[in-house]
Enzyme design. Structure first.
Site, PDB file in Angstrom:
ATOM      1  N   MET A 153       0.825  -1.211   0.000  1.00 27.81           N
ATOM      2  CA  MET A 153       0.000   0.000   0.000  1.00 27.81           C
ATOM      3  C   MET A 153       0.856   1.258   0.000  1.00 27.81           C
ATOM      4  O   MET A 153       1.784   1.388   0.794  1.00 27.81           O
ATOM      5  CB  MET A 153      -0.879  -0.029   1.261  1.00 27.81           C
ATOM      6  CG  MET A 153      -1.681   1.200   1.525  1.00 27.81           C
ATOM      7  SD  MET A 153      -2.823   0.945   2.924  1.00 27.81           S
ATOM      8  CE  MET A 153      -1.779   1.323   4.320  1.00 27.81           C
ATOM      9  N   SER A 162       3.336  -6.916   2.036  1.00 26.66           N
ATOM     10  CA  SER A 162       2.137  -6.394   2.687  1.00 26.66           C
ATOM     11  C   SER A 162       0.902  -6.780   1.864  1.00 26.66           C
ATOM     12  O   SER A 162       0.752  -7.957   1.529  1.00 26.66           O
ATOM     13  CB  SER A 162       2.302  -4.884   2.877  1.00 26.66           C
ATOM     14  OG  SER A 162       1.436  -4.428   3.881  1.00 26.66           O
ATOM     15  N   GLN A 163       0.033  -5.825   1.492  1.00 24.38           N
ATOM     16  CA  GLN A 163      -1.199  -6.243   0.807  1.00 24.38           C
ATOM     17  C   GLN A 163      -0.904  -6.992  -0.494  1.00 24.38           C
ATOM     18  O   GLN A 163      -1.698  -7.829  -0.937  1.00 24.38           O
ATOM     19  CB  GLN A 163      -2.139  -5.051   0.554  1.00 24.38           C
ATOM     20  CG  GLN A 163      -1.625  -4.027  -0.438  1.00 24.38           C
ATOM     21  CD  GLN A 163      -2.558  -2.815  -0.606  1.00 24.38           C
ATOM     22  OE1 GLN A 163      -3.432  -2.566   0.223  1.00 24.38           O
ATOM     23  NE2 GLN A 163      -2.372  -2.055  -1.681  1.00 24.38           N
ATOM     24  N   HIS A 216       6.788  -3.703  10.659  1.00 21.41           N
ATOM     25  CA  HIS A 216       6.276  -4.081   9.346  1.00 21.41           C
ATOM     26  C   HIS A 216       7.297  -3.880   8.220  1.00 21.41           C
ATOM     27  O   HIS A 216       7.797  -2.777   8.025  1.00 21.41           O
ATOM     28  CB  HIS A 216       5.024  -3.243   9.056  1.00 21.41           C
ATOM     29  CG  HIS A 216       4.179  -3.796   7.964  1.00 21.41           C
ATOM     30  ND1 HIS A 216       3.702  -5.087   7.966  1.00 21.41           N
ATOM     31  CD2 HIS A 216       3.725  -3.255   6.808  1.00 21.41           C
ATOM     32  CE1 HIS A 216       2.978  -5.301   6.871  1.00 21.41           C
ATOM     33  NE2 HIS A 216       2.987  -4.206   6.148  1.00 21.41           N
TER      34      HIS A 216
END
Ligand code: NAG
Ligand code: NAG
Length: 302
Positions: A37, A111-112, A285
């Site tokens: 993202m 991530s996404q 993250h």
């Protein structure tokens, strides 16, 4: 055999020999990367750096860092505003047309991008994906964005407000990427009914046998969880766990979920066959060192 090739090469043209000696079957498996993202395909500090790192470690590898849109700005905007189902269609089409990928490829989503590439594996079996590596991907969605990457923080505040108003309304689902993997454990039924992306790929509305079959065709499905993740709520989602339905304090693992016990997606069978790999990284993250990457991830890219 090697000797014969060499002897032939000695007698014939070097150009021809190049083709003979570089056996196609021995060329490195190509890699497809999908960014997270607010990121883009080619930022030298993120995906561009990863691409370079992999190219250094595996000489001759073909690495495709996906760009969704015509340019980097669109690519970044689309990570918020282009319906994920459309994005997956675009990517499937791109992979199907790429001559370098036709013998198969590994994929690595950040991530996404981790859950988006799983959708590619489930929906688009050709060309075949070999290993899927989800780096901090939210395989069971999110129920909060505690923190947002860098320059996107104003956008995240806005997204948070919109999601609280009505994540599962049709209009929001169509246009807001993060709503499409918003998983509200207090309203599981609304999620099941309303989520146009995650509830679909996680077989919440029924079992699509081709999703199961296609996912099971992977050699390995590697999931990386960040132990100090401050951006993903709950971070258990990175290992396919989530909040226990009906509340948002206690979490359960993939193995404790009904998705697993009913094996709607074939994950239990994959787990028993040793195809699921759960890796941990000791940072926030997407924070990891080159040494960690080389030791833990590279073996799945070779
Ligand atoms: C299952 O998924 C495939 C691939 O996305 C799709 O073409 C098909 O229509 C789906 N089947 C059902 C019953 O939803
Ligand atoms: C979910 O869909 C079912 C079947 O269409 C419906 O009966 C139910 O009321 C819906 N629930 C919610 C919370 O929207």
């Amino acid at each position: 055999m090697e000797f014969v090739k060499f002897a032939v090469c000695g007698l014939w043209m070097v150009a021809v020999c190049g083709d003979v000696v570089v056996d196609k079957a021995e060329a490195p498996v190509p890699l497809v990367i999908w960014h997270g993202m607010g990121d883009s395909c080619c930022n030298p500090l993120s995906m561009g750096g990863i691409k370079k790192l992999v190219e250094q470690q595996i000489p001759g590898i073909y690495v495709l860092s996906l760009k969704i849109g015509d340019n980097i700005v669109q690519d970044m905007e689309n990570s918020f505003f282009l319906n994920v189902n459309k994005q997956v269609d675009i990517v499937c089409d791109q992979l199907a047309k790429d001559p370098n990928l036709q013998q198969g490829y590994n994929s690595m989503g950040f991530s996404q991008g981790g859950q988006f590439l799983r959708a590619v594996a489930q929906r688009c079996p050709s060309p075949p994906m070999k290993n899927l590596i989800s780096v901090g991907g939210q395989q069971q969605g999110v129920f909060g964005f505690p923190r947002c990457p860098g320059e996107s923080s104003h956008l995240c505040d806005w997204i948070r407000k919109v999601l609280n108003v009505g994540a599962y309304t049709r209009a929001i689902q169509e246009y807001l990427v993060q709503a499409e993997y918003w998983h509200d454990p207090l309203n599981e039924e609304e999620y099941r009914n309303g989520s146009i992306f995650l509830a679909d790929i996680n077989q919440e509305r029924g079992v699509n046998e081709s999703y199961k079959r296609n996912l099971q065709a992977l050699n390995k499905f590697v999931m990386v969880k960040f132990l100090k993740d401050s951006m993903v709520d709950p971070s258990d989602s990175e290992w396919f766990g989530f909040y226990k339905p009906g509340q948002d304090k206690e979490t359960i693992t993939l193995q404790e979920s009904s998705l697993y016990s009913e094996d709607r997606l074939g994950l239990r069978e994959m787990d028993k066959a040793g195809k699921l790999v759960f890796l941990a990284a000791d940072g926030d993250h997407l924070q990891f060192s080159v040494e960690w990457f080389n030791e833990k991830i590279l073996p799945f890219l070779r």
